[in-house]
Design an enzyme around this catalytic site. Structure first.
Site, PDB file in Angstrom:
ATOM      1  N   CYS A  31      -4.127   6.809  -4.810  1.00  0.00           N
ATOM      2  CA  CYS A  31      -3.691   5.422  -4.571  1.00  0.00           C
ATOM      3  C   CYS A  31      -2.247   5.249  -5.036  1.00  0.00           C
ATOM      4  O   CYS A  31      -1.947   5.355  -6.223  1.00  0.00           O
ATOM      5  CB  CYS A  31      -4.589   4.411  -5.265  1.00  0.00           C
ATOM      6  SG  CYS A  31      -4.144   2.698  -4.913  1.00  0.00           S
TER       7      CYS A  31
ATOM      8  N   CYS B  78       0.850  -1.190   0.000  1.00  0.00           N
ATOM      9  CA  CYS B  78       0.000   0.000   0.000  1.00  0.00           C
ATOM     10  C   CYS B  78       0.884   1.237   0.000  1.00  0.00           C
ATOM     11  O   CYS B  78       1.670   1.445   0.922  1.00  0.00           O
ATOM     12  CB  CYS B  78      -0.916   0.018   1.213  1.00  0.00           C
ATOM     13  SG  CYS B  78      -1.887   1.537   1.307  1.00  0.00           S
TER      14      CYS B  78
END
Length: 323
Positions: A244, A90
């Site tokens: 993201c 992530c």
């Protein structure tokens, strides 16, 4: 009455939260030789902690979390979780964890760090001024395009690029799903993205490097115009408020493979709330005929609070999410 306590520090990276669990997790639920093994042990023995801190009433449908863990391979080990499960990598979460731990004095103010995530080792560079982290950049794990999958969506063929960038993404043009990314209503992306993910995973795309099935965890809707925009839908319909980090890596990778992005060429990708990440491809190689990229993405995170959460044995409600 028995009470268990969990200490966290919360951040946001471009608007996307990361709840970093600093204390309260039993050590025997985090054992393993690698961060991936530690994550898998936690998943098998303490998944209730994830549910408690990510889901309501202590979290919310779009909460995201991270757990720093020991590692002999890097300066920092960390794994990531959300309301629905776990991710191997992530970007926004990594930026949040590095920012919070440096500003709290729990990680050295070094300009270069190495982080071990379940996906592998990630090189990180940090800009710090007077104890405040101004920007974090990470060079992601090897990333590559797996294949192009065409599926039907409401009777219309839709083309999705399956890209590995620490997680598997289905990258699709927003117009092909009948949604726009310049609207204030990002929720319009959720159902089309979830339908696409189901269809893509039913098609069982293959990872050309590992030969394993490429199970897509997130859908990235893209649009170009005045600037590159993206909206990433993951978990059970969560919308990433940031552009993201790993999704930006996926986008950089297929743009390079398509010949639309040169090595070293910098681009800015904007997410649903207007925040942006900068990214570029630092290097490429070839593995079994597949172009493999080294994407670099940078962004800024901020600490939003420090918390102590309680779980008492007389609180029978537990954790939940509403559909």
């Amino acid at each position: 009455m028995e009470r268990t306590e969990f200490t966290t520090v919360d951040t946001h990276t471009g608007g996307e939260p990361t709840r970093i669990v600093l204390d309260g997790i039993e050590a025997d639920t985090l054992t393993g030789a690698t961060v991936r093994e530690r994550r898998d042990r936690f998943k098998a023995t303490a998944d209730g902690v994830r549910q408690l801190l990510m889901q309501e009433p202590r979290g919310h449908a779009d909460m995201f979390g991270a757990v720093p863990v020991p590692t002999d391979q890097a300066d920092l080990g960390v794994f990531f979780m959300d309301t629905d499960g776990y991710l191997d990598m992530c970007g926004h979460g990594l930026i949040g964890v590095v920012t919070a731990l440096i500003e709290r004095g729990e990680l050295p103010e070094a300009p270069e760090l190495t982080v071990e995530a379940p996906a592998g080792l990630v090189d990180v560079t940090v800009e710090v001024t007077d104890g405040v982290v101004r920007r974090v950049a990470f060079e992601n794990v090897d990333s590559y395009v797996c294949e192009t999958v065409t599926v039907e969506q409401d009777g219309v063929p839709v083309e999705a690029r399956i890209v590995y960038s620490g997680n598997y993404f289905a990258v699709v043009d927003a117009d092909s799903l009948g949604v726009t990314l310049d609207s204030e209503d990002a929720t319009q992306c959720i159902e089309p993205a979830l339908d696409l993910r189901r269809a893509v995973n039913d098609a069982a795309p293959e990872d050309p490097v590992t030969g394993a099935r490429a199970t897509v965890s997130a859908v990235e809707l893209t649009a170009s115009g005045d600037g590159d925009r993206s909206c990433v839908v993951f978990a059970d319909g969560s919308v990433d408020r940031s552009p993201c980090g790993t999704g930006t890596c996926a986008r950089l990778t297929f743009d390079h493979v398509d010949g639309d992005l040169a090595v070293g060429e910098r681009v800015e990708v904007t997410g649903p709330v207007g925040s942006a990440f900068e990214g570029y491809i630092s290097d490429t190689s070839v593995d079994n005929g597949i172009t493999v990229t080294s994407p670099v993405v940078s962004g800024t995170a901020h600490i939003t609070g420090e918390h102590t959460f309680y779980r008492t044995d007389d609180d029978t409600l537990g954790s939940f999410t509403l559909a």
